[in-house]
Design an enzyme around this catalytic site. Structure first.
Site, PDB file in Angstrom:
ATOM      1  N   TYR A   1       0.824  -1.208   0.000  1.00 15.98           N
ATOM      2  CA  TYR A   1       0.000   0.000   0.000  1.00 15.98           C
ATOM      3  C   TYR A   1       0.858   1.258   0.000  1.00 15.98           C
ATOM      4  CZ  TYR A   1      -3.177   3.675   1.087  1.00 15.98           C
ATOM      5  OH  TYR A   1      -3.879   4.861   1.006  1.00 15.98           O
TER       6      TYR A   1
ATOM      7  N   TRP B   1       1.272   5.568  -1.959  1.00 20.14           N
ATOM      8  CA  TRP B   1       0.976   6.492  -3.054  1.00 20.14           C
ATOM      9  C   TRP B   1       1.973   6.416  -4.212  1.00 20.14           C
ATOM     10  CZ3 TRP B   1      -1.630  11.724  -3.334  1.00 20.14           C
ATOM     11  CH2 TRP B   1      -2.880  11.695  -2.699  1.00 20.14           C
TER      12      TRP B   1
HETATM   13  N1  LIG Z   1      -1.758   8.608  12.238  1.00 17.89           N
HETATM   14  C1  LIG Z   1      -2.164   8.659  10.965  1.00 17.89           C
HETATM   15  N2  LIG Z   1      -1.637   7.805  10.065  1.00 17.89           N
HETATM   16  C2  LIG Z   1      -2.040   7.855   8.791  1.00 17.89           C
HETATM   17  C3  LIG Z   1      -3.000   8.803   8.356  1.00 17.89           C
HETATM   18  C4  LIG Z   1      -3.536   9.699   9.329  1.00 17.89           C
HETATM   19  O1  LIG Z   1      -4.394  10.544   9.024  1.00 17.89           O
HETATM   20  N3  LIG Z   1      -3.086   9.600  10.614  1.00 17.89           N
HETATM   21  N4  LIG Z   1      -3.367   8.847   7.039  1.00 17.89           N
HETATM   22  C5  LIG Z   1      -3.259   7.591   6.282  1.00 17.89           C
HETATM   23  C6  LIG Z   1      -3.454   7.819   4.856  1.00 17.89           C
HETATM   24  S1  LIG Z   1      -4.929   8.557   4.412  1.00 17.89           S
HETATM   25  C7  LIG Z   1      -2.561   7.429   3.908  1.00 17.89           C
HETATM   26  S2  LIG Z   1      -2.994   7.567   2.247  1.00 17.89           S
HETATM   27  C8  LIG Z   1      -1.275   6.830   4.264  1.00 17.89           C
HETATM   28  C9  LIG Z   1      -0.131   7.246   3.316  1.00 17.89           C
HETATM   29  O2  LIG Z   1       0.890   6.317   3.394  1.00 17.89           O
HETATM   30  P1  LIG Z   1       1.926   6.073   2.197  1.00 17.89           P
HETATM   31  O3  LIG Z   1       1.278   6.287   0.882  1.00 17.89           O
HETATM   32  O4  LIG Z   1       2.559   4.760   2.454  1.00 17.89           O
HETATM   33  O5  LIG Z   1       2.959   7.258   2.457  1.00 17.89           O
HETATM   34  P2  LIG Z   1       4.075   7.879   1.516  1.00 17.89           P
HETATM   35  O6  LIG Z   1       5.043   8.571   2.405  1.00 17.89           O
HETATM   36  O7  LIG Z   1       3.467   8.660   0.418  1.00 17.89           O
HETATM   37  O8  LIG Z   1       4.785   6.576   0.944  1.00 17.89           O
HETATM   38  C10 LIG Z   1       5.167   6.428  -0.369  1.00 17.89           C
HETATM   39  C11 LIG Z   1       6.577   5.842  -0.377  1.00 17.89           C
HETATM   40  O9  LIG Z   1       6.873   5.478  -1.721  1.00 17.89           O
HETATM   41  C12 LIG Z   1       8.196   5.913  -2.027  1.00 17.89           C
HETATM   42  N5  LIG Z   1       8.233   6.126  -3.475  1.00 17.89           N
HETATM   43  C13 LIG Z   1       7.779   7.180  -4.177  1.00 17.89           C
HETATM   44  N6  LIG Z   1       7.996   7.014  -5.492  1.00 17.89           N
HETATM   45  C14 LIG Z   1       8.571   5.801  -5.616  1.00 17.89           C
HETATM   46  C15 LIG Z   1       9.043   5.064  -6.733  1.00 17.89           C
HETATM   47  O10 LIG Z   1       8.947   5.479  -7.880  1.00 17.89           O
HETATM   48  N7  LIG Z   1       9.591   3.836  -6.484  1.00 17.89           N
HETATM   49  C16 LIG Z   1       9.701   3.319  -5.232  1.00 17.89           C
HETATM   50  N8  LIG Z   1      10.210   2.116  -5.089  1.00 17.89           N
HETATM   51  N9  LIG Z   1       9.283   4.020  -4.158  1.00 17.89           N
HETATM   52  C17 LIG Z   1       8.732   5.233  -4.355  1.00 17.89           C
HETATM   53  C18 LIG Z   1       8.417   7.161  -1.224  1.00 17.89           C
HETATM   54  O11 LIG Z   1       9.799   7.373  -1.014  1.00 17.89           O
HETATM   55  C19 LIG Z   1       7.634   6.847   0.055  1.00 17.89           C
HETATM   56  O12 LIG Z   1       8.452   6.277   1.031  1.00 17.89           O
HETATM   57  O13 LIG Z   1      -0.948   7.180   5.614  1.00 17.89           O
HETATM   58  C20 LIG Z   1      -1.974   6.813   6.524  1.00 17.89           C
HETATM   59  N10 LIG Z   1      -1.490   6.982   7.893  1.00 17.89           N
HETATM   60  N1  LIG Z   2      -0.705  18.680   1.985  1.00 19.46           N
HETATM   61  C1  LIG Z   2      -1.181  17.413   1.998  1.00 19.46           C
HETATM   62  N2  LIG Z   2      -2.435  17.168   1.566  1.00 19.46           N
HETATM   63  C2  LIG Z   2      -2.933  15.908   1.619  1.00 19.46           C
HETATM   64  C3  LIG Z   2      -2.145  14.819   2.068  1.00 19.46           C
HETATM   65  C4  LIG Z   2      -0.826  15.120   2.533  1.00 19.46           C
HETATM   66  O1  LIG Z   2      -0.087  14.229   2.984  1.00 19.46           O
HETATM   67  N3  LIG Z   2      -0.383  16.415   2.488  1.00 19.46           N
HETATM   68  N4  LIG Z   2      -2.662  13.545   2.066  1.00 19.46           N
HETATM   69  C5  LIG Z   2      -3.810  13.260   1.196  1.00 19.46           C
HETATM   70  C6  LIG Z   2      -4.488  12.021   1.579  1.00 19.46           C
HETATM   71  S1  LIG Z   2      -3.730  10.543   1.251  1.00 19.46           S
HETATM   72  C7  LIG Z   2      -5.711  11.995   2.137  1.00 19.46           C
HETATM   73  S2  LIG Z   2      -6.498  10.497   2.443  1.00 19.46           S
HETATM   74  C8  LIG Z   2      -6.432  13.227   2.482  1.00 19.46           C
HETATM   75  C9  LIG Z   2      -7.055  13.115   3.877  1.00 19.46           C
HETATM   76  O2  LIG Z   2      -7.932  14.132   4.090  1.00 19.46           O
HETATM   77  P1  LIG Z   2      -8.648  14.261   5.526  1.00 19.46           P
HETATM   78  O3  LIG Z   2      -8.879  12.925   6.074  1.00 19.46           O
HETATM   79  O4  LIG Z   2      -9.827  15.116   5.328  1.00 19.46           O
HETATM   80  O5  LIG Z   2      -7.519  15.070   6.320  1.00 19.46           O
HETATM   81  P2  LIG Z   2      -7.085  15.326   7.827  1.00 19.46           P
HETATM   82  O6  LIG Z   2      -6.036  16.378   7.698  1.00 19.46           O
HETATM   83  O7  LIG Z   2      -6.704  14.063   8.507  1.00 19.46           O
HETATM   84  O8  LIG Z   2      -8.349  15.881   8.571  1.00 19.46           O
HETATM   85  C10 LIG Z   2      -9.033  17.073   8.223  1.00 19.46           C
HETATM   86  C11 LIG Z   2      -9.583  17.743   9.438  1.00 19.46           C
HETATM   87  O9  LIG Z   2     -10.564  16.931  10.068  1.00 19.46           O
HETATM   88  C12 LIG Z   2     -10.721  17.418  11.403  1.00 19.46           C
HETATM   89  N5  LIG Z   2     -11.196  16.339  12.265  1.00 19.46           N
HETATM   90  C13 LIG Z   2     -10.468  15.304  12.731  1.00 19.46           C
HETATM   91  N6  LIG Z   2     -11.240  14.502  13.522  1.00 19.46           N
HETATM   92  C14 LIG Z   2     -12.476  15.044  13.527  1.00 19.46           C
HETATM   93  C15 LIG Z   2     -13.715  14.678  14.149  1.00 19.46           C
HETATM   94  O10 LIG Z   2     -13.842  13.673  14.836  1.00 19.46           O
HETATM   95  N7  LIG Z   2     -14.793  15.470  13.908  1.00 19.46           N
HETATM   96  C16 LIG Z   2     -14.714  16.577  13.124  1.00 19.46           C
HETATM   97  N8  LIG Z   2     -15.827  17.265  12.917  1.00 19.46           N
HETATM   98  N9  LIG Z   2     -13.550  16.966  12.556  1.00 19.46           N
HETATM   99  C17 LIG Z   2     -12.455  16.210  12.742  1.00 19.46           C
HETATM  100  C18 LIG Z   2      -9.364  17.910  11.840  1.00 19.46           C
HETATM  101  O11 LIG Z   2      -9.492  19.142  12.496  1.00 19.46           O
HETATM  102  C19 LIG Z   2      -8.573  17.975  10.538  1.00 19.46           C
HETATM  103  O12 LIG Z   2      -7.898  19.192  10.340  1.00 19.46           O
HETATM  104  O13 LIG Z   2      -5.536  14.332   2.455  1.00 19.46           O
HETATM  105  C20 LIG Z   2      -4.819  14.412   1.232  1.00 19.46           C
HETATM  106  N10 LIG Z   2      -4.197  15.699   1.182  1.00 19.46           N
HETATM  107 MO   LIG Z   3      -4.915   8.856   2.116  1.00 20.72          MO
END
Ligand SMILES: Nc1nc2c(c(=O)[nH]1)N[C@H]1C(S)=C(S)[C@@H](COP(=O)(O)OP(=O)(O)OC[C@H]3O[C@@H](n4cnc5c(=O)[nH]c(N)nc54)[C@H](O)[C@@H]3O)O[C@H]1N2
Ligand SMILES: Nc1nc2c(c(=O)[nH]1)N[C@H]1C(S)=C(S)[C@@H](COP(=O)(O)OP(=O)(O)OC[C@H]3O[C@@H](n4cnc5c(=O)[nH]c(N)nc54)[C@H](O)[C@@H]3O)O[C@H]1N2
Ligand SMILES: [Mo]
Length: 771
Positions: A109, A111
């Site tokens: 899993y 991005w």
């Molecule tokens: N506590 C907490 N944890 C969370 C979340 C949260 O809200 N709170 N959000 C969750 C969510 S929504 C998401 S989507 C995940 C994201 O989790 P990930 O998608 O696993 O996070 P990334 O850091 O984007 O990891 C991508 C990795 O791929 C590598 N990479 C990029 N390009 C290439 C390539 O071309 N080749 C290879 N081999 N590697 C490459 C990068 O160096 C990086 O280490 O995290 C989740 N974790």
């Molecule tokens: N710059 C940047 N943008 C990103 C990403 C990144 O790594 N960097 N990651 C991308 C990815 S993979 C994803 S999945 C999306 C995720 O997008 P989201 O899941 O929407 O993002 P978060 O920043 O975790 O949360 C947004 C807001 O929700 C509010 N919140 C948290 N818990 C609660 C709750 O229980 N109730 C209410 N009402 N509000 C709450 C918090 O105040 C927080 O600021 O973002 C994407 N956008």
């Molecule tokens: Mo995500």
């Protein structure tokens, strides 16, 4: 000599400025009105000191310390590419023969890159699929709970990820937008597949200028930009379901529900209504009931319910709400409220999720096919729910429930990752670290010595996108962009496709993997397929060479005045255009979900007290609710060593924000280094305060690379500030089995010891004498 190379990334499109074989800067894509600052970190990332310069193997693994060995503390030994390829091929062959294909975990899993051909996860899964199969992962960390739930309720996940009611319709018809979690602009900095046009700010500014009233329900005022003039209703995290139930109670008590719509377009209203009124469990879900749960005063809930009932309104929630204990429930109840009020499918009204979660949601658009690598088949068909990886490693053969199925975990011998980072994305990293000792071999393709590479056995250095040609494309963006190779590979880094082709050769299926195409032939082939898909939908596209030399292609924007409302056809004629649910209607009660018999996700939306929240008993010891949100300065862990993330840190530590009063009672002031802890772990952070953050809530972005004081020792302090050492690793429910990171209690105190250095942005210990 300076050259400009058109390029794109999840965080934006740009021209790479190249001098003497190095990327020295970027120029934002001229067609992007809000390019954002993340692209500025690109040169730092490409030439970071922590780039992996050649293949490495963990010393202990070479010496036979495999299954049962704690990873992360060993030295690495450099090996040649030939040797690395052979080690990987031999190990894959052995494990497949001895334990079967499902013992290879290739869910991988993450991005990866915006480039669609060199998309690492797709390449790996194609390789593993053609080689005999593997165990995969289903759904996304982003919205796993919703992905399981919404098809039962609304018959589609389009309301979450696809074509939702657009801003043109909202601006024209809605008067109010109820935003649970706000509409944070920082999350619109990125698009999976690459942003060409950052559209969220354009749409939000238009909506604000048109006088749309925003009601923001979230713990953090900064979740909506000031210029939206939103009304802010702070809510205790994890309690939105209680608020929505109480709003429904007001609606029913005052007879404001849309009886006609409920009769013709919904099923199960009688069951949900009985629950709301307390006929089912003796507890009426009144505003007075919800007030102490949510901390929103009862009279405010009454007024909010009336306003939403009477005004044309769009109801939305950020994806974060469902990454929490029982995260299915607020999503179901929000859809239910929209249905009870008869708003589903009304022009510019209704419900959709994620307008503030990622770039391009609700951006008016034409449906143009996106450029993509075709998905590969996994012959085993085996998968786990995305966030159950530690459970899987801990319980080989163990049974678990998921969305109506009873499944068993495989016996994992190889873990293989390319393009994702579980030491970024997974919860309860100390528990993961212990479970990470169970496989025999961990293979990682990475660009950087991040925590994942440091906890691997065989480390294969991958190129960044700047070192190869590719094409970026996203279903949420009008632009398809050429990504020109800007520089030669750094060190001995190789493209994921090329290293996998060599491993496939050792295993006897190189030609099936490459289809005898090189990079150029693949790009032309995929482009031609995309062109044909476009032609089928009447969209004209240039030939490959014209596209490549121009650097981008743009789909027509829909003409002004055109608008899209989701579910409009269903609303107009539910018999002719039924939803894809078992009944064809909005399911306020789902016989299917009820038949699963899950107490943590029954047949209609319910309020269940989260395992961790500010109303829980543990709140005595851990009185702060930690929200680990998406970082404004990076994409997850990507770009962490770059200048934008560095400029935001405090003495190199990830900032943690508290309400000034919560800081004061702990004797803390902005700039202090603090220790954030609970029973699962501890990390350092740099203190910030913000009166716009509710009391009792702490906010710390994800993405600072895990950097344990004692590598390889579970429970060791993360000196950098990765909040996933604190978050719980429990499925949202048996229905969705999503991650529930947002249900997390912590305590914060001043850090008093000598400040340990952050070492994770430099390579780990490498033993040059061996091998
Ligand atoms: N506590 C907490 N944890 C969370 C979340 C949260 O809200 N709170 N959000 C969750 C969510 S929504 C998401 S989507 C995940 C994201 O989790 P990930 O998608 O696993 O996070 P990334 O850091 O984007 O990891 C991508 C990795 O791929 C590598 N990479 C990029 N390009 C290439 C390539 O071309 N080749 C290879 N081999 N590697 C490459 C990068 O160096 C990086 O280490 O995290 C989740 N974790
Ligand atoms: N710059 C940047 N943008 C990103 C990403 C990144 O790594 N960097 N990651 C991308 C990815 S993979 C994803 S999945 C999306 C995720 O997008 P989201 O899941 O929407 O993002 P978060 O920043 O975790 O949360 C947004 C807001 O929700 C509010 N919140 C948290 N818990 C609660 C709750 O229980 N109730 C209410 N009402 N509000 C709450 C918090 O105040 C927080 O600021 O973002 C994407 N956008
Ligand atoms: Mo995500």
């Amino acid at each position: 000599m300076t050259e400009l190379k058109p390029h794109a990334a999840h965080w934006g499109s740009f021209d790479a400025v190249v001098r003497d074989g190095r990327v020295v800067g970027v120029q934002p894509f001229a067609r992007d009105p809000f390019p954002g600052s993340l692209i500025e970190s690109v040169p730092d990332i490409v030439h970071a000191p922590c780039r992996i310069d050649r293949p490495y193997v963990r010393k202990g693994w070479l010496e036979g310390r495999r299954k049962g060995a704690l990873r992360g503390g060993d030295a690495f030994v450099p090996v040649s590419w030939d040797r690395a390829v052979r080690l990987v091929a031999d190990e894959t062959r052995r494990v497949r023969a001895e334990h079967g294909p499902t013992s290879i975990f290739g869910g991988s899993y993450g991005w990866s890159s915006a480039g669609r051909f060199h998309h690492a996860r797709s390449q790996l899964q194609r390789f593993l699929g053609l080689g005999g199969g593997y165990t995969g992962q289903i759904n996304a960390y982003s919205y796993a709970a919703a992905q399981a739930l919404l098809p039962h309720v609304l018959g589609t996940n389009e309301v979450l990820l696809g074509r939702t009611t657009d801003w043109a319709a909202i601006i024209r018809h809605a008067k109010v937008m109820l935003c649970l979690g706000g509409l944070p602009l920082r999350n619109g900095l990125v698009t999976s597949g690459g942003a060409g046009e950052h559209a969220n700010e354009i749409n939000l500014r238009r909506a604000a200028a048109a006088g749309l009233r925003f009601i923001q329900v979230s713990p953090n005022r900064a979740d909506v930009p000031d210029w939206c003039n939103a009304e802010w209703m702070p809510i205790r995290p994890g309690t939105d379901t209680a608020l929505l139930l109480a709003m429904a109670h007001v609606v029913v008590s005052e007879g404001k529900q849309d009886d006609a719509f409920l009769a013709t377009h919904c099923v199960g209203w009688d069951r949900l209504r009985a629950y709301i009124l307390g006929e089912a469990d003796g507890i009426a879900k009144t505003p007075a009931w919800a007030a102490p749960i949510t901390t929103i005063p009862a009279d405010r809930i009454v007024a909010l319910a009336r306003e939403i009932a009477e005004a044309p309104a769009m109801l939305t929630a950020t994806w974060s709400l469902q990454r929490a204990d029982y995260g299915e429930q607020p999503y179901w109840m929000l859809a239910a409220l929209a249905a009870i009020l008869g708003k589903v499918g009304k022009p510019g009204e209704g419900v959709a999720y994620g307008y503030g979660s990622v770039n391009g949601m609700g951006n008016p658009r034409r449906d143009v096919p996106s450029f993509a690598m075709p998905a590969a088949r996994n012959p085993t068909g085996a998968f786990i729910p995305v966030a159950r990886i530690t459970d899987m490693l801990e319980n080989p053969g163990g049974a678990y429930d998921f969305n109506g199925r009873e499944q068993r975990y495989p016996d994992t011998r190889i873990v293989w990752w390319a393009g994702g980072n579980p030491f970024h994305h997974h919860q309860d990293l100390n528990r993961l670290l212990r479970a990470w000792a169970t496989p025999e071999t961990i293979i990682v393709q990475e660009q950087h010595w991040n925590a994942l590479a440091r906890h691997a056995d065989i480390v294969l250095p991958a190129t960044t996108t700047l070192e190869r040609n590719d094409i970026a494309s996203s279903g949420r963006d009008r632009f398809v962009r050429a990504m020109h190779k800007a520089i030669d590979p750094v060190g001995q880094a190789r493209n994921d496709h090329d290293m996998l082709a060599d491993i496939a050769e050792e295993l006897g299926f190189r030609d099936r993997f490459t289809e005898q195409r090189n990079e150029d032939a693949w790009l032309r082939h995929l482009f031609e397929q995309w062109r044909q898909n476009c032609a089928r939908t009447g969209v004209e596209t240039p030939d490959f060479d014209s596209f490549w030399s121009k650097g981008w292609w743009e789909a027509d924007a829909p003409p002004r005045g055109e608008e899209y409302t989701q579910f409009a056809e269903f609303r107009a004629d539910p018999d002719e255009h039924p939803l894809d649910t078992p009944t064809g209607k909005v399911e306020l009660f789902s016989e299917t979900i009820a038949s699963f018999g899950y107490d943590d996700a029954p047949g209609h939306p319910v309020w269940i007290e989260p395992r961790e929240w500010l109303g829980a008993v543990q709140a005595d010891r851990f009185p702060l609710h930690l929200l680990s949100y998406q970082p404004a300065t990076r994409l997850h862990g990507q770009l962490d060593p770059g200048r934008v993330a560095a400029a935001d840190k405090i003495e190199g530590r990830e900032p943690i924000t508290l309400n000034p009063q919560d800081a004061a009672v702990r004797g803390l002031k902005p700039g202090d280094i603090v220790r954030v802890f609970n029973d699962r772990g501890a990390c350092l952070g740099g203190l910030r305060t913000d009166p716009g953050l509710m009391r009792g809530v702490a906010m710390m972005a994800t993405g600072a690379w895990f950097d344990p004081l004692e590598p390889g020792v579970p429970g060791s302090l993360c000196v950098h500030g990765n909040p996933n050492v604190l978050t719980p690793d429990v499925g949202t429910s048996r229905l969705g089995q999503g991650p529930s990171a947002q249900s997390c209690l912590v305590q914060v105190e001043r850090f008093t010891g000598a400040l340990p250095p952050v070492r994770v942005h430099l390579p780990p210990h490498i033993e040059v004498t061996a091998a």
